[in-house]
Design a protein around this motif. Structure first.
Motif, mmCIF file in Angstrom:
data_model
loop_
_atom_site.group_PDB
_atom_site.id
_atom_site.type_symbol
_atom_site.label_atom_id
_atom_site.label_comp_id
_atom_site.label_asym_id
_atom_site.label_seq_id
_atom_site.Cartn_x
_atom_site.Cartn_y
_atom_site.Cartn_z
ATOM 1 N N GLY A 180 0.707 -1.365 -0.002
ATOM 2 C CA GLY A 180 0.056 0.022 -0.001
ATOM 3 C C GLY A 180 0.969 1.256 -0.111
ATOM 4 O O GLY A 180 1.920 1.458 -1.019
ATOM 5 N N ASP A 181 0.557 2.039 1.064
ATOM 6 C CA ASP A 181 1.157 3.392 0.987
ATOM 7 C C ASP A 181 2.725 3.240 1.832
ATOM 8 O O ASP A 181 3.408 4.106 2.219
ATOM 9 C CB ASP A 181 0.487 4.475 1.512
ATOM 10 N N GLY A 182 3.178 1.917 2.141
ATOM 11 C CA GLY A 182 4.505 1.745 2.837
ATOM 12 C C GLY A 182 4.929 0.283 2.567
ATOM 13 O O GLY A 182 5.027 0.054 1.361
ATOM 14 N N HIS A 188 3.316 -1.654 8.218
ATOM 15 C CA HIS A 188 1.442 -2.332 8.556
ATOM 16 C C HIS A 188 1.636 -3.387 9.137
ATOM 17 O O HIS A 188 0.650 -4.131 9.380
ATOM 18 C CB HIS A 188 1.041 -2.316 7.147
ATOM 19 N N SER A 230 0.476 -0.064 11.123
ATOM 20 C CA SER A 230 -0.148 1.140 10.239
ATOM 21 C C SER A 230 -0.631 2.298 10.990
ATOM 22 O O SER A 230 -1.776 3.086 10.912
ATOM 23 C CB SER A 230 -1.596 0.469 9.855
#
Length: 174
Positions: A92-94, A99, A128
């Motif tokens: 995802g964003d990382g 997460h 997260s």
């Protein structure tokens, strides 16, 4: 048959499988036990010839404590392989490390005396954004059972229980 004889190879293979299961969203929870508590296994790559259980009964001898610490340092270094693996996998964003949460610890605070309080644990990962990193939390001796840590971790994942094992409350600083 097929299990690597080298602990180093074996644990890395187990970590690879666990990371793959997280990456593929096959599971969101995994456990990995390096060895059972009473094992006589030795870890040559640690630079020692003691077994984990034998080394844990150091009789408060400073030399034996140093050797036991050396074995523990090796185990933590093998954990670094897993952490770096999670850090290298986009999610995802990382990354998977951002997460997730990895709990590494022991079942004893002082294995020489089989004391189950003041047990050291390490939490690695961002959950997260649910946890702050780069901290060391220390508490007065004999005040926080491991159950409190586990209960507090469950809360971070919206699993709310009244108690967990011998818990006496939550760790608000977590």
């Amino acid at each position: 048959y097929g299990v690597p004889e080298s602990f180093d190879e074996h644990i890395k293979l187990q970590f690879d499988l666990l990371a793959l299961a997280f990456q593929g969203d096959i599971t969101r929870v995994g456990t990995l036990l390096y060895a059972r508590d009473l094992t006589g296994r030795v870890y040559p790559k640690s630079g020692t010839d003691i077994s984990f259980h034998g080394g844990s009964h150091h009789a408060e001898d400073p030399g034996r404590i140093r050797v036991y610490a050396q074995l523990n340092q090796y185990h933590v270094k093998t954990l670094a392989y897993f952490v770096n693996k999670l850090k290298s996998i986009p999610d995802g964003d990382g990354t998977l490390l951002d997460h997730s949460v990895t709990l590494y610890g022991s079942n004893m605070g002082d294995s020489n005396q089989h004391l189950h309080y003041d047990v050291p644990h390490v939490l690695i990962g961002g959950a997260s954004g649910a946890m702050k990193g780069n901290r060391h939390l220390a508490f007065p001796s004999r005040t926080i059972p491991t159950g409190n840590l586990l209960l507090s971790l469950l809360d971070k994942f919206d699993i709310h229980q009244d108690s967990f094992g011998d818990s006496t409350g939550r760790i608000e600083e977590l």
